[in-house]
Enzyme design. Sequence first.
Site, PDB file in Angstrom:
ATOM      1  N   GLU A   1       0.838  -1.213   0.000  1.00  0.00           N
ATOM      2  CA  GLU A   1       0.000   0.000   0.000  1.00  0.00           C
ATOM      3  C   GLU A   1       0.873   1.263   0.000  1.00  0.00           C
ATOM      4  OE1 GLU A   1      -3.949  -0.872   2.548  1.00  0.00           O
ATOM      5  OE2 GLU A   1      -2.104  -1.694   3.397  1.00  0.00           O
ATOM      6  N   LEU A  58      34.439  14.312  22.035  1.00  0.00           N
ATOM      7  CA  LEU A  58      34.224  14.063  23.459  1.00  0.00           C
ATOM      8  C   LEU A  58      35.511  13.578  24.095  1.00  0.00           C
ATOM      9  CD1 LEU A  58      30.900  12.031  23.279  1.00  0.00           C
ATOM     10  CD2 LEU A  58      31.180  14.241  24.374  1.00  0.00           C
ATOM     11  N   GLU A  81      23.820   7.994  27.776  1.00  0.00           N
ATOM     12  CA  GLU A  81      23.352   7.611  26.439  1.00  0.00           C
ATOM     13  C   GLU A  81      24.306   6.600  25.835  1.00  0.00           C
ATOM     14  OE1 GLU A  81      23.280  11.074  23.943  1.00  0.00           O
ATOM     15  OE2 GLU A  81      21.851  12.056  25.270  1.00  0.00           O
ATOM     16  N   LYS A 123      26.934   5.418  23.077  1.00  0.00           N
ATOM     17  CA  LYS A 123      27.877   6.093  22.183  1.00  0.00           C
ATOM     18  C   LYS A 123      27.826   5.334  20.859  1.00  0.00           C
ATOM     19  CE  LYS A 123      32.590   7.891  22.012  1.00  0.00           C
ATOM     20  NZ  LYS A 123      32.636   7.807  20.574  1.00  0.00           N
ATOM     21  N   ASP A 182      28.456   4.041  17.267  1.00  0.00           N
ATOM     22  CA  ASP A 182      29.683   3.937  16.488  1.00  0.00           C
ATOM     23  C   ASP A 182      29.339   4.141  15.015  1.00  0.00           C
ATOM     24  OD1 ASP A 182      32.290   3.587  15.931  1.00  0.00           O
ATOM     25  OD2 ASP A 182      32.342   1.430  16.289  1.00  0.00           O
ATOM     26  N   ARG A 200      31.093  15.919   9.884  1.00  0.00           N
ATOM     27  CA  ARG A 200      31.948  16.629  10.821  1.00  0.00           C
ATOM     28  C   ARG A 200      33.145  17.284  10.117  1.00  0.00           C
ATOM     29  NH1 ARG A 200      33.888  15.760  15.858  1.00  0.00           N
ATOM     30  NH2 ARG A 200      32.999  13.718  16.034  1.00  0.00           N
ATOM     31  N   GLU A 212      24.206  10.653  14.954  1.00  0.00           N
ATOM     32  CA  GLU A 212      25.129   9.695  14.363  1.00  0.00           C
ATOM     33  C   GLU A 212      24.388   8.858  13.334  1.00  0.00           C
ATOM     34  OE1 GLU A 212      27.819  10.379  16.052  1.00  0.00           O
ATOM     35  OE2 GLU A 212      29.259   8.814  15.533  1.00  0.00           O
ATOM     36  N   TYR A 238      21.012  13.243  18.838  1.00  0.00           N
ATOM     37  CA  TYR A 238      21.216  13.379  20.283  1.00  0.00           C
ATOM     38  C   TYR A 238      21.682  14.751  20.751  1.00  0.00           C
ATOM     39  CZ  TYR A 238      25.844  12.172  18.446  1.00  0.00           C
ATOM     40  OH  TYR A 238      26.981  12.138  17.713  1.00  0.00           O
ATOM     41  N   LYS A 286      26.390  12.925  30.076  1.00  0.00           N
ATOM     42  CA  LYS A 286      26.269  14.371  29.885  1.00  0.00           C
ATOM     43  C   LYS A 286      25.620  15.005  31.109  1.00  0.00           C
ATOM     44  CE  LYS A 286      25.489  13.687  24.962  1.00  0.00           C
ATOM     45  NZ  LYS A 286      24.553  13.676  23.834  1.00  0.00           N
ATOM     46  N   LYS A 339      34.603   4.368  27.131  1.00  0.00           N
ATOM     47  CA  LYS A 339      34.687   3.497  25.951  1.00  0.00           C
ATOM     48  C   LYS A 339      34.802   2.037  26.375  1.00  0.00           C
ATOM     49  CE  LYS A 339      36.914   4.707  22.300  1.00  0.00           C
ATOM     50  NZ  LYS A 339      36.966   5.073  20.903  1.00  0.00           N
ATOM     51  N   CYS A 368      57.641 -22.301   1.930  1.00  0.00           N
ATOM     52  CA  CYS A 368      56.445 -21.670   1.363  1.00  0.00           C
ATOM     53  C   CYS A 368      55.380 -22.729   1.113  1.00  0.00           C
ATOM     54  CB  CYS A 368      56.811 -20.962   0.052  1.00  0.00           C
ATOM     55  SG  CYS A 368      55.362 -20.308  -0.796  1.00  0.00           S
ATOM     56  N   CYS A 373      55.034 -22.941  -2.952  1.00  0.00           N
ATOM     57  CA  CYS A 373      56.076 -23.333  -3.905  1.00  0.00           C
ATOM     58  C   CYS A 373      57.254 -24.026  -3.222  1.00  0.00           C
ATOM     59  CB  CYS A 373      56.561 -22.117  -4.691  1.00  0.00           C
ATOM     60  SG  CYS A 373      57.566 -20.988  -3.697  1.00  0.00           S
ATOM     61  N   CYS A 400      58.496 -15.361   1.139  1.00  0.00           N
ATOM     62  CA  CYS A 400      58.904 -16.383   0.181  1.00  0.00           C
ATOM     63  C   CYS A 400      59.743 -15.654  -0.859  1.00  0.00           C
ATOM     64  CB  CYS A 400      57.678 -17.017  -0.471  1.00  0.00           C
ATOM     65  SG  CYS A 400      58.123 -17.978  -1.925  1.00  0.00           S
ATOM     66  N   CYS A 460      56.599 -18.177  -7.657  1.00  0.00           N
ATOM     67  CA  CYS A 460      55.611 -18.629  -6.667  1.00  0.00           C
ATOM     68  C   CYS A 460      54.209 -18.188  -7.132  1.00  0.00           C
ATOM     69  CB  CYS A 460      55.968 -18.019  -5.312  1.00  0.00           C
ATOM     70  SG  CYS A 460      54.829 -18.481  -4.012  1.00  0.00           S
TER      71      CYS A 460
HETATM   72  S1  IVH Z   1      27.400  14.261  22.104  1.00  0.00           S
HETATM   73  C1  IVH Z   1      30.119  18.305  21.875  1.00  0.00           C
HETATM   74  N1  IVH Z   1      26.315  11.919  22.202  1.00  0.00           N
HETATM   75  O1  IVH Z   1      31.166  10.349  19.453  1.00  0.00           O
HETATM   76  C2  IVH Z   1      30.079  16.865  21.564  1.00  0.00           C
HETATM   77  N2  IVH Z   1      28.207  12.194  20.787  1.00  0.00           N
HETATM   78  O2  IVH Z   1      33.991  10.406  20.052  1.00  0.00           O
HETATM   79  C3  IVH Z   1      28.692  16.371  21.478  1.00  0.00           C
HETATM   80  N3  IVH Z   1      28.811  10.163  19.541  1.00  0.00           N
HETATM   81  O3  IVH Z   1      31.728  13.620  18.375  1.00  0.00           O
HETATM   82  C4  IVH Z   1      28.635  14.966  21.127  1.00  0.00           C
HETATM   83  N4  IVH Z   1      27.226   8.890  20.360  1.00  0.00           N
HETATM   84  O4  IVH Z   1      30.215  11.949  16.897  1.00  0.00           O
HETATM   85  C5  IVH Z   1      27.308  12.658  21.675  1.00  0.00           C
HETATM   86  N5  IVH Z   1      25.204   9.900  22.400  1.00  0.00           N
HETATM   87  C6  IVH Z   1      26.172  10.628  21.861  1.00  0.00           C
HETATM   88  C7  IVH Z   1      27.085  10.098  20.929  1.00  0.00           C
HETATM   89  C8  IVH Z   1      28.098  10.919  20.409  1.00  0.00           C
HETATM   90  C9  IVH Z   1      28.251   8.946  19.529  1.00  0.00           C
HETATM   91  C10 IVH Z   1      29.976  10.538  18.734  1.00  0.00           C
HETATM   92  C11 IVH Z   1      29.988  11.960  18.278  1.00  0.00           C
HETATM   93  C12 IVH Z   1      31.174  12.544  18.996  1.00  0.00           C
HETATM   94  C13 IVH Z   1      32.058  11.348  19.065  1.00  0.00           C
HETATM   95  C14 IVH Z   1      33.171  11.524  20.057  1.00  0.00           C
END
Ligand code: IVH
Length: 668
Positions: A33, A81, A109, A111, A113, A132, A168, A220, A287, A311, A405, A408, A423, A429
Amino acid sequence: MGSKERIEKLRGELHAHNHRYYVQDSPVISDYEFDMLLKELEELESKHPEYINPNSPSSRVGGSITKNFTSIKHTYPMLSLSNTYSLEEIQEWILRVEKSTAKVSFVCELKYDGVAIGIRYQNGEMIQAVTRGDGTQGDDITNNVRTIKSVPLRLDNSFPKDFEIRGEIVMPHKAFEALNKRREAEGLPKFANPRNCASGTLKLQDSSEVAKRGLDAYLYYVLPEGVLSPSHSESILASANMGFKVPLVKDKFIAKCSGLDQIMDFIDYWEDQRKNLRFDIDGIVIKVDDYESQQKLGFTAKSPRWATAYKFKAERVPTQLNSITYQVGRTGAITPVANLEPIWLGGTTVKRASLHNSDQIELLDLYEKDIVFVEKGGEIIPKVVSVDISQRNASAQQVTFIEKCPECSSLLERKEGEAQHYCPNADNCPPQLSGRIEHYISRKAMDLAGMGGETVQLLVKKGLIRNPADLYFLTFDQLIELEGFKETSVQNILDGIQQSKNVPFERVLFALGIRHVGSTVAKVLAKYFKSMYVLAQASIEEIVAVEGIGSVIASEVYGFFREEKNAIILDALVGAGLQMEVGPESITAVSSPITNAKIIVSGVFEYFTRNELKDVIEKHGAQNVSSISSKTTYIIAGDGIGPAKLQKAQSLGIRILSEQEFIELLGL
Ligand code: IVH
């Protein structure tokens, strides 16, 4: 209803269904739909181009081509960060914050990737999405971001007139696996991990390809702070109300925490649960919630003091070592690879892991059938990082590195001071012969359509080719006799070989596979010397004199042209009619963002060794330097970099990049 009204109505409905499907995960109509409504809209829009709008739901399928992404200055710098792997340091950070502002509350929150993005909205319409870049300015990738279904093109309810939201862009595991499977089937190189894949995808010129890849986004960070609400957590809630996909409390992707214990609980929970997420995270961000306290805490040159990241250590799982195989690369380097009992790790099934070299095997103290711990770094192939000795069988034999090797049987050599075994049989080879030819025909080199690695290996095995020049002597009769080859595939191969004669000189130079001459260095050399003949005659001093070429590259290039066997191959390639000089219009600008930059690498890194970073720098036409001066362009700062060095860099106004920022800058 007139066409204009119908278009508006369809747009509104599609917008709402899109939000329900991709943001709220609760669709109310079937895909069929939805497709019917979209089709109707597309037809009406094509009949009435006067109503076309870039934020129409029809833009989701892409179609626009961006040849060069425009560089845009960020309205607010895009900072990074501070981060740590240590819980004690997190604890210290919390105490510091609590000391400096009274009654502070925190938000935890995930992070994500992925790839950082800043998206601007005016009057409820998305107007621009910027990467960025170097933090001050990034690339305008608006058309590509428009195809990400969870990013609203227009906003609901009430919204500020002009604001930016950051977040992100991530590649979910499912989409990543499907794409890599497709690429493998098509003979294309696989992406190492979802982050690289997201980053590569966002830089695609064709937005309709981006649309197919299933990117997702979590947002975020709303700017200017306070434009929506007096605190971060309330801003996130308000953003959800405008239609954004934001971290939700119910998913436990975000939590308000009043102090250390609750923050630690959040970290513990996700350290364990991240394996069940549909996308990668690499830590937890903490934060300060209210903007007033944030403002009091302020920023350092690189990052806010009101936030930090914990991390996670790379994920590590145990599995059994079944056997070891030894791969021979095109340079003759031998790489031991562990074949493992398949195991689920970070979103993919792992069957093989690199053991790097014999030193590494010794260091691990590896025995046959050991239970080993496997970890995923930034590469496609994970690493074996340690052995569980407690589970070793008493009768197990220690692993010994091969002496000959595997392909060969030549006696392997190891140069003084080098970790790798080689080798020495470069001329005979088979994997070395085919490896060099496979490099020659690869996409970034001669891009020989119709031919893949298996064909090359077969032709080498049959003795039909031994070097790239032999390709130009292959005949239809020779190829058609090979098992499984039909007329069309043979013709495709021969056509591809013919077409390669038009490939520009810089790619011919890259295709030769001279050590350390990647595609960027080849461009730099081609641009400077303009012809193979001039380059072949150049002295080491003349080559080093080229901006961005170091002595390691120069001596490899010089040595290559002095070897008789290479001269013979080059003669044959000249005879075949390849481009050995730059054509008038083929001098392309080197597109790396660090070309000609002077860069210092200092400290310890997560994804790269220092030497690997230096290699990347050289390959992008930039220069490694060791002492700071006002001429230094960047400092890539790893863990343990001296504070004096950092201070000096800051006082000279030199840009300081983290490893992650460097990776993002180059789109690695
Ligand atoms: S806040 C002023 N929140 O991780 C910086 N960043 O390694 C505000 N990232 O630059 C960033 N998850 O690209 C924020 N929940 C999250 C995030 C986050 C991933 C990234 C972001 C940042 C980088 C630093």
